[in-house]
Scaffold this active site. Structure first.
Site, PDB file in Angstrom:
ATOM      1  N   THR A  66       0.857  -1.193   0.000  1.00 49.91           N
ATOM      2  CA  THR A  66       0.000   0.000   0.000  1.00 49.91           C
ATOM      3  C   THR A  66       0.890   1.239   0.000  1.00 49.91           C
ATOM      4  OG1 THR A  66      -1.781  -1.122   1.143  1.00 49.91           O
ATOM      5  CG2 THR A  66      -1.628   1.251   1.523  1.00 49.91           C
TER       6      THR A  66
ATOM      7  N   VAL B 127     -13.246  -4.477   1.533  1.00 49.11           N
ATOM      8  CA  VAL B 127     -12.624  -3.169   1.714  1.00 49.11           C
ATOM      9  C   VAL B 127     -11.868  -3.211   3.035  1.00 49.11           C
ATOM     10  CG1 VAL B 127     -13.001  -0.682   2.003  1.00 49.11           C
ATOM     11  CG2 VAL B 127     -14.451  -1.988   0.433  1.00 49.11           C
ATOM     12  N   GLY B 128     -10.593  -2.822   3.001  1.00 52.92           N
ATOM     13  CA  GLY B 128      -9.779  -2.829   4.220  1.00 52.92           C
ATOM     14  C   GLY B 128      -9.771  -1.463   4.880  1.00 52.92           C
ATOM     15  N   ASP B 129      -8.715  -1.233   5.641  1.00 51.82           N
ATOM     16  CA  ASP B 129      -8.600   0.026   6.397  1.00 51.82           C
ATOM     17  C   ASP B 129      -8.325   1.226   5.493  1.00 51.82           C
ATOM     18  OD1 ASP B 129      -5.982  -1.276   5.914  1.00 51.82           O
ATOM     19  OD2 ASP B 129      -5.217   0.602   6.764  1.00 51.82           O
TER      20      ASP B 129
ATOM     21  N   GLY C 147      -0.614  -2.155   6.336  1.00 51.01           N
ATOM     22  CA  GLY C 147      -0.546  -3.389   7.112  1.00 51.01           C
ATOM     23  C   GLY C 147      -1.850  -4.160   7.009  1.00 51.01           C
TER      24      GLY C 147
HETATM   25  N1  ASP Z   1      -3.884  -2.057   4.593  1.00 45.83           N
HETATM   26  C1  ASP Z   1      -4.062  -2.637   3.292  1.00 45.83           C
HETATM   27  C2  ASP Z   1      -5.350  -3.403   3.277  1.00 45.83           C
HETATM   28  O1  ASP Z   1      -5.623  -4.116   4.217  1.00 45.83           O
HETATM   29  C3  ASP Z   1      -2.944  -3.543   2.891  1.00 45.83           C
HETATM   30  C4  ASP Z   1      -1.553  -2.978   3.090  1.00 45.83           C
HETATM   31  O2  ASP Z   1      -1.371  -1.945   3.700  1.00 45.83           O
HETATM   32  O3  ASP Z   1      -0.612  -3.569   2.607  1.00 45.83           O
HETATM   33  O4  ASP Z   1      -6.056  -3.323   2.307  1.00 45.83           O
END
Ligand code: ASP
Length: 312
Positions: A167, A196-198, A219
């Site tokens: 990311t 959908v993540g953070d 992360g």
């Molecule tokens: N935080 C991102 C997600 O969970 C992944 C990442 O930061 O590598 O979509």
């Protein structure tokens, strides 16, 4: 006020072979953002320019070269937040937008809402002058290959190694004291379609408040959401940080309050969720801070003397 800029390209077990490419991406992203800031440009233009460089670089998990979902498609999320107004523009599960950060900005500036997803977001993009691409145009050969291996072998964890995360994010303050933070991602490898993540969630993957500072996280998204990590870090900048992390406490006298706040937030991530991740931040004066509990994080910032500090 003196401008400031910090960027990241993800916190994960970055393999040795990818270190140089990650460093070079961060260097170019800083260059794009800093050229604008040094010339008196706005922090919003600077974070957008820096993130676009990272989105276009397939070594990172954002825009072109993002991880593929379980169906073998790219689905991107992005957010940009204005520290003065506390307004953000965010978009999620995009399949046809080459630079998701551009759409996040359009939403920030032209939309009554703060977040749009899927077809609605893409329709808004088109209506606001962003040309849609074909979904296949976002798929890199390396990600296609990794996905094929996963598919042939039940998405075993070892296939994800070496192309796990990445990311990207940026935080900038310009000459006029305007503060913006931004994050862009392709999410996690082989995620369920629609996940959908953070990253595009206000307070989770990104937060900015001109009274305290701006943050971009990276992360394991499901864990970062649990502790609302970006807002937590901004709140730590606002308050006097009390050290619960014994390692940070031990060298507290050598750490800036920006670094302490970053370390505290990442410490909390590990302590309360047992997950890994990292973050970058600028406090309201422009002091950079960063922390991660992964083997490596790709990041870079402009030091007080104007030199670029890049590390992986
Ligand atoms: N935080 C991102 C997600 O969970 C992944 C990442 O930061 O590598 O979509």
């Amino acid at each position: 006020m003196k401008p400031a800029l910090i960027v990241h390209g993800g916190a994960w077990d970055i393999p040795d072979e990818a270190v140089d490419a990650c460093k070079s991406g961060c260097q170019r992203a800083l260059g794009a953002g800093w050229t604008l800031l040094a010339g008196g440009g706005s922090a919003l233009d600077a974070v957008e320019a820096a993130i676009m460089v990272l989105e276009d670089d397939p070594v990172f998990d954002a825009g072109y070269g993002s991880h593929l979902n379980l169906d073998g498609r790219v689905e991107c999320d992005a957010i940009v937040m204005n520290g003065a107004t506390l307004r953000s523009g965010a978009a999620a599960t995009l399949q046809r937008v080459k630079n998701p950060i551009q759409l996040a900005r359009k939403i920030l500036e032209n939309c009554p809402h703060m977040m749009l997803v899927a077809e609605g977001a893409e329709r808004f993009a088109k209506e606001h002058g962003i040309k849609l691409c074909k979904p296949e145009e976002l798929v890199s050969e390396a990600e296609q290959e990794a996905w094929m291996k996963c598919k042939a072998d039940k998405h075993a964890a070892e296939h994800h190694r070496g192309h796990e995360q990445g990311t990207v994010g940026a935080v900038a303050i310009d000459r006029d004291g305007r503060l913006f933070a931004a994050t862009s991602t392709g999410g996690t490898c082989c995620k369920l379609p629609g996940r959908v993540g953070d990253s595009p969630l206000i307070g989770c993957g990104c937060y900015a408040d001109s009274e305290a500072g701006g943050v971009s996280c990276t992360g394991y998204g499901e864990a970062i959401m649990k502790i609302v990590m970006a807002k937590t870090a901004v709140d730590l900048l606002r308050s006097r940080v009390t050290c619960v992390d014994p390692i940070a406490a031990a060298d507290a006298c050598d750490l800036s309050s920006a670094d302490l706040a970053a370390r505290e937030a990442v410490h909390l991530l590990g302590k309360r969720t047992h997950a890994t991740g990292g973050l970058i931040l600028l406090d309201r004066h422009g002091n950079p801070g960063f922390a991660f509990n992964t083997p490596r994080m790709a990041y870079g910032y402009v030091a007080l003397d104007g030199n670029f500090v890049i590390a992986v």
